[in-house]
Write an enzyme that holds these catalytic residues in place. Structure first.
Site, PDB file in Angstrom:
ATOM      1  N   LEU A 150       0.878  -1.163   0.000  1.00  0.00           N
ATOM      2  CA  LEU A 150       0.000   0.000   0.000  1.00  0.00           C
ATOM      3  C   LEU A 150       0.915   1.211   0.000  1.00  0.00           C
ATOM      4  O   LEU A 150       1.860   1.283   0.789  1.00  0.00           O
ATOM      5  CB  LEU A 150      -0.890  -0.018   1.243  1.00  0.00           C
ATOM      6  CG  LEU A 150      -2.091   0.920   1.311  1.00  0.00           C
ATOM      7  CD1 LEU A 150      -3.044   0.690   0.148  1.00  0.00           C
ATOM      8  CD2 LEU A 150      -2.836   0.724   2.630  1.00  0.00           C
ATOM      9  N   ASP A 151       0.663   2.150  -0.901  1.00  0.00           N
ATOM     10  CA  ASP A 151       1.558   3.296  -1.040  1.00  0.00           C
ATOM     11  C   ASP A 151       1.732   4.030   0.284  1.00  0.00           C
ATOM     12  O   ASP A 151       0.830   4.060   1.122  1.00  0.00           O
ATOM     13  CB  ASP A 151       1.014   4.269  -2.086  1.00  0.00           C
ATOM     14  CG  ASP A 151       0.985   3.665  -3.479  1.00  0.00           C
ATOM     15  OD1 ASP A 151       1.872   2.856  -3.778  1.00  0.00           O
ATOM     16  OD2 ASP A 151       0.068   3.998  -4.244  1.00  0.00           O
ATOM     17  N   ARG A 152       2.880   4.661   0.426  1.00  0.00           N
ATOM     18  CA  ARG A 152       3.190   5.393   1.661  1.00  0.00           C
ATOM     19  C   ARG A 152       2.145   6.463   1.960  1.00  0.00           C
ATOM     20  O   ARG A 152       1.806   6.710   3.120  1.00  0.00           O
ATOM     21  CB  ARG A 152       4.586   6.020   1.538  1.00  0.00           C
ATOM     22  CG  ARG A 152       5.031   6.825   2.736  1.00  0.00           C
ATOM     23  CD  ARG A 152       6.496   7.213   2.619  1.00  0.00           C
ATOM     24  NE  ARG A 152       6.778   7.933   1.393  1.00  0.00           N
ATOM     25  CZ  ARG A 152       6.642   9.260   1.257  1.00  0.00           C
ATOM     26  NH1 ARG A 152       6.207   9.991   2.273  1.00  0.00           N
ATOM     27  NH2 ARG A 152       6.936   9.846   0.112  1.00  0.00           N
TER      28      ARG A 152
END
Length: 217
Positions: free
Chosen positions: A63-65
């Protein structure tokens, strides 16, 4: 504060001398700003700053930062293909706050498949389900979302069955409604209902497998 779990070490079956692996499974509501790996990079904290789990536990997918929400953590390698392989089309549902009032045309575009560019190559998504959401009440994000003055925002729920890089954000931008905040609410039958940002819940592995098997039928 990190949330501790006791290390569950391998045990030997009584009288057989055979090592039996005890698999672990967790549901984590990843906060904004954290990487989807346990190791930190520069000023970007990893998951080890949030929780203690056995050293062989890893994240199923990423999951993207700058995104929040559900991460599945496990040490069961058999789940990699069941959860992540594109041919299994496991549904992933996101709640997304966008800039502007999400239009009927944008909904139709999501339903048909959206085309955008990745590294200069045109990519078209599979059809996605999307609907508007009202009265969304989530935890406060730190730092707060930056809004542009005099421009309204709206919320949508989008469900996709593939995992292209930053897909939901790219889809929203392509139809003219940039994403301001993105939360992954669920993966297949698992969701973050009842989990606040940074909370983690251990699910008995047998229960996890049972729910996944029912979903796959």
């Amino acid at each position: 504060m990190r949330k501790p779990f006791r290390d569950n070490r391998d045990r030997r079956s009584r009288g057989k001398g055979v090592t039996t692996r005890h698999y672990k499974t967790y549901l984590l509501n990843k906060p904004y700003g954290y990487l989807s790996q346990f190791t930190s990079e520069g000023n970007h904290p990893g998951l080890k700053e949030l929780l203690y789990v056995p050293k062989d536990v890893y994240s199923l997918g990423r999951l993207d930062r700058d995104s929040e929400g559900l991460l599945l953590l496990t040490n069961d390698p058999s789940l990699n293909q069941r959860i992540l392989h594109p041919r299994n089309h496991i549904a992933k549902t996101y709640w997304c706050q966008v800039e502007g009032e999400f239009s009927d045309d944008a909904i139709r575009s999501f339903n048909l498949g959206v085309t955008f560019s990745i590294k200069g190559k045109a990519v078209t998504t599979l059809p996605a389900q999307v609907k508007r959401l009202d009265n969304v009440n989530l935890w406060e994000r730190n730092p707060p979302v930056r809004f542009r003055a005099n421009i309204p925002t709206s919320w949508i729920e989008a469900t996709i069955r593939e995992g292209k890089n930053r897909q939901v954000r790219r889809m929203c931008a392509a139809v003219g409604f940039p994403a301001l905040l993105l939360v992954r609410w669920s993966i297949g039958p698992f969701d973050i209902d009842g989990l606040q940002s940074g909370d983690v819940m251990e699910m008995p592995h047998g229960e996890f497998l049972q729910k996944l098997s029912k979903y796959e039928i």
